[in-house]
Scaffold this active site. Structure first.
Site, PDB file in Angstrom:
ATOM      1  N   TYR A  50     -12.486   4.458   1.230  1.00  0.00           N
ATOM      2  CA  TYR A  50     -13.255   5.715   1.167  1.00  0.00           C
ATOM      3  C   TYR A  50     -13.750   6.035  -0.246  1.00  0.00           C
ATOM      4  O   TYR A  50     -13.960   7.198  -0.569  1.00  0.00           O
ATOM      5  CB  TYR A  50     -12.395   6.864   1.703  1.00  0.00           C
ATOM      6  CG  TYR A  50     -12.299   6.877   3.223  1.00  0.00           C
ATOM      7  CD1 TYR A  50     -13.439   6.827   4.018  1.00  0.00           C
ATOM      8  CD2 TYR A  50     -11.067   6.970   3.858  1.00  0.00           C
ATOM      9  CE1 TYR A  50     -13.356   6.843   5.403  1.00  0.00           C
ATOM     10  CE2 TYR A  50     -10.972   6.993   5.253  1.00  0.00           C
ATOM     11  CZ  TYR A  50     -12.129   6.931   6.015  1.00  0.00           C
ATOM     12  OH  TYR A  50     -12.052   6.958   7.394  1.00  0.00           O
ATOM     13  N   ASN A 124     -11.344  11.994  13.685  1.00  0.00           N
ATOM     14  CA  ASN A 124     -12.418  11.508  14.565  1.00  0.00           C
ATOM     15  C   ASN A 124     -12.134  10.119  15.150  1.00  0.00           C
ATOM     16  O   ASN A 124     -13.047   9.418  15.561  1.00  0.00           O
ATOM     17  CB  ASN A 124     -13.776  11.595  13.868  1.00  0.00           C
ATOM     18  CG  ASN A 124     -13.809  10.845  12.555  1.00  0.00           C
ATOM     19  OD1 ASN A 124     -12.892  10.079  12.243  1.00  0.00           O
ATOM     20  ND2 ASN A 124     -14.852  11.059  11.779  1.00  0.00           N
TER      21      ASN A 124
HETATM   22  P1  DAT Z   1     -18.446   8.228   8.878  1.00  0.00           P
HETATM   23  O1  DAT Z   1     -16.979   8.025   9.145  1.00  0.00           O
HETATM   24  O2  DAT Z   1     -19.160   8.805  10.070  1.00  0.00           O
HETATM   25  O3  DAT Z   1     -19.114   6.998   8.322  1.00  0.00           O
HETATM   26  P2  DAT Z   1     -18.371   9.303   6.170  1.00  0.00           P
HETATM   27  O4  DAT Z   1     -18.361   7.891   5.688  1.00  0.00           O
HETATM   28  O5  DAT Z   1     -19.378  10.239   5.563  1.00  0.00           O
HETATM   29  O6  DAT Z   1     -18.579   9.359   7.766  1.00  0.00           O
HETATM   30  O7  DAT Z   1     -16.948   9.971   5.975  1.00  0.00           O
HETATM   31  C1  DAT Z   1     -15.780   9.223   6.169  1.00  0.00           C
HETATM   32  C2  DAT Z   1     -14.746  10.100   6.845  1.00  0.00           C
HETATM   33  O8  DAT Z   1     -14.469  11.225   6.022  1.00  0.00           O
HETATM   34  C3  DAT Z   1     -15.187  10.701   8.179  1.00  0.00           C
HETATM   35  O9  DAT Z   1     -14.977   9.816   9.254  1.00  0.00           O
HETATM   36  C4  DAT Z   1     -14.343  11.928   8.278  1.00  0.00           C
HETATM   37  C5  DAT Z   1     -14.202  12.370   6.839  1.00  0.00           C
HETATM   38  N1  DAT Z   1     -15.153  13.433   6.497  1.00  0.00           N
HETATM   39  C6  DAT Z   1     -16.477  13.295   6.229  1.00  0.00           C
HETATM   40  N2  DAT Z   1     -17.048  14.469   5.964  1.00  0.00           N
HETATM   41  C7  DAT Z   1     -16.056  15.386   6.063  1.00  0.00           C
HETATM   42  C8  DAT Z   1     -15.989  16.819   5.893  1.00  0.00           C
HETATM   43  N3  DAT Z   1     -17.069  17.544   5.560  1.00  0.00           N
HETATM   44  N4  DAT Z   1     -14.781  17.426   6.078  1.00  0.00           N
HETATM   45  C9  DAT Z   1     -13.682  16.705   6.407  1.00  0.00           C
HETATM   46  N5  DAT Z   1     -13.676  15.365   6.580  1.00  0.00           N
HETATM   47  C10 DAT Z   1     -14.837  14.722   6.403  1.00  0.00           C
END
Ligand code: DAT
Ligand code: MG
Length: 161
Positions: A50, A124
């Site tokens: 991440y 999720n």
């Molecule tokens: P994705 O998993 O759809 O690729 P991402 O890479 O932007 O989305 O984010 C990684 C993870 O971080 C996501 O599955 C859940 C968490 N996340 C993202 N935005 C968030 C938010 N605004 N509040 C809490 N958790 C969040």
């Protein structure tokens, strides 16, 4: 284009016994599984996975979540898979659904099974790579090359005369 994509069934997915449902749903994408293993996620692996979110206020909890620290010691693990096939990245993203489980279409994995905790963590259920660059980086982070099965349609060195 034939692509590979990384899928993680996150600790909440394992705790809720959703593995079968998720794999069944993903089979709609008509892709092949070319890698699969259960992983105990170190803090370092979680932080690298991440890394693009390291400045976000939810980063610390996100790292704890993917490590399974929010789901009791028994679920400190994820199921990591590599899917391969035509347009694999987008096909899996579509079935996974939107990042925010409250906004995700209810027929997607995240829409059907995800939730936002009272602490604001997006539980999720599933991760999937978002683009080819991400997919390559993530697969290299989670899998050794020899853990990925190469299709027999692509001749291996030792098979060549
Ligand atoms: P994705 O998993 O759809 O690729 P991402 O890479 O932007 O989305 O984010 C990684 C993870 O971080 C996501 O599955 C859940 C968490 N996340 C993202 N935005 C968030 C938010 N605004 N509040 C809490 N958790 C969040
Ligand atoms: Mg992402």
């Amino acid at each position: 284009m034939v692509q590979k994509t990384l899928v993680l069934i996150k600790p909440d997915g394992l705790q809720k016994s959703l593995t079968g449902n998720i794999l069944t749903k993903l089979s709609e994408a008509k892709l092949d599984i070319v890698g699969a293993k259960v992983v105990r996620v170190s803090k370092e692996l979680a932080e690298q996975h991440y890394q693009h979110l390291k400045d976000k206020p939810f980063f610390t909890e996100l790292v704890r979540y993917i490590q399974g620290k929010l789901h009791g010691p028994h679920y400190e693990r994820v199921l990591a898979l590599v899917y391969e096939g035509e347009d694999a990245i987008n096909r899996v993203r579509k079935i996974a659904g939107a990042t925010n489980p409250e906004e995700a279409d209810p027929t997607t994995i995240r829409g059907a099974y995800g939730r936002i905790t009272t602490k604001g963590v997006y539980e999720n259920v599933i991760h999937s790579s978002s683009d080819p660059k991400d997919a390559e980086r993530e697969i290299a982070l989670w899998f050794k090359p020899e853990e990925i099965v190469v299709s027999s349609a692509e001749p291996k060195k030792e098979d060549q005369a």
